[in-house]
Design a protein around this motif. Structure first.
Motif: not given
Length: 348
Positions: A244, A257, A274, A300, A305, A314-315, A317
């Motif tokens: 992302p 990331v 990140a 991620v 994301m 916000y991420a 996984t």
């Protein structure tokens, strides 16, 4: 009004809600047993969700309240007659975005572009993209031949697909041309046609649409001329591979990331974090504090994301964890819940 996150996973969708972005409640699951692959919001405030099933295939669903969902009957579909000879099929919904006119754009695998002008009830193919002369040379990436990002600026459209690259239209979608000069390719057979690059994500500056940032299979890039040319921007990153890239509108900060490499898609030495750039990509640093001290090998994915426009990032996984910041990356914390593999995170 609070914040609502949509979380799409391998085994359904969830909603996380908060009034203060510190204390969160978890609702769900919905679409139990289905993959939830994308979320969107229309100009009227209707919500969209993309789903996928090994039995029933892909679908588009609509809701006015995030509680009751109705599947669209006339979802994105390629015409029966295919002039390119490649016989594409809609395998998965990857992306929804709504432009300032209210038109909704949908990207799918196998690399298809569709629009809706009736709030997502029906969908029309963008023929100039779907039947592009280079299509017989398009190849899938590891995640399939996915069209996963659409950016728009009046009559200009940028469509990003793996492992094809960015195609740009300057005439509202009547024609498209490759726009990947300066990006290292992954498919030598496409080089002469300007394709064969594996773009993972793109994000634009809304105040200057000619400035676009790009996380690619081969590195991180920026253009300031609308994708006529691209330059690497990787100073300070521990690795240039990742999926992302997002931008916080308020601060202008960019987030990626990094992962070790395409052959080892995990954080370098297990240091999950990140990375943030506060100077438009000129330099990068690990973003803030709060990341796990122990070795963590989560990834991620490209759709997992999101930003809320007010310093929130916000991420989600592949290990089912959700990380968040409400101060544009100065500090991070984990949100409640451990979910199945997360494909999509969206601020709804």
């Amino acid at each position: 009004m609070g914040t609502t996150l949509g979380v799409g996973t391998d085994k359904g969708g969830w909603l996380l809600r908060s009034d203060d972005r510190r204390s969160w409640t978890v609702e769900g699951p919905f679409f139990t047993g289905w993959q939830v692959t994308a979320f969107g919001t229309t100009a009227s405030g209707t919500y969209l969700a993309g789903t996928a099933s090994g039995w029933f295939g892909p679908g588009v669903h609509r809701s006015t309240d995030l509680q009751e969902w109705t599947q669209v009957v006339d979802g994105p579909a390629f015409p029966a007659e295919d002039p390119t000879g490649t016989d594409p099929k809609v395998e998965r919904i990857w992306h929804f975005s709504t432009d300032p006119t209210g038109r909704i754009w949908c990207g799918v695998a196998q690399a298809g572009l569709f629009t809706s002008d009736d709030d997502g009830e029906t969908w029309q193919p963008v023929e100039a993209y779907n039947t592009h002369p280079t299509r017989p040379k398009w190849i899938p990436g590891a995640g399939g031949m996915c069209l996963h990002r659409v950016l728009t600026d009046d009559q200009r459209i940028w469509a990003a697909a793996s492992s094809i690259g960015v195609l740009r239209s300057d005439d509202g979608g009547a024609s498209f041309q490759p726009a990947n000069r300066g990006v290292e390719g992954v498919d030598p057979d496409g080089a002469d046609d300007g394709i064969g690059t594996c773009v993972h994500a793109v994000v634009a500056d809304p105040d200057d649409p000619d400035t676009i940032w790009r996380q690619d299979h081969s590195g991180v890039y920026r253009t300031t001329d609308g994708a006529d040319s691209w330059q690497r921007i990787e100073q300070g990153l521990p690795a240039n591979f990742g999926f992302p890239i997002v931008r916080d509108p308020g601060s202008g900060a960019l987030f990626v990331v990094p992962l070790e490499a395409d052959v080892n898609r995990t954080p370098v030495e297990g240091r999950f974090a990140a990375y943030r750039s506060t100077d438009g990509g000129e330099s990068w640093q690990a973003s803030g504090v709060g990341w796990p001290d122990e070795p963590t090998y989560d990834t991620v994915l490209r759709g997992a994301m999101a930003v809320d426009g007010d310093g929130g990032v916000y991420a989600g996984t592949t290990g089912g964890r959700l990380w968040a910041t409400d101060d544009a990356g100065d500090s991070w914390h984990e949100l409640p819940g451990t979910f199945p593999r997360i494909h999509a995170v969206a601020v709804l």
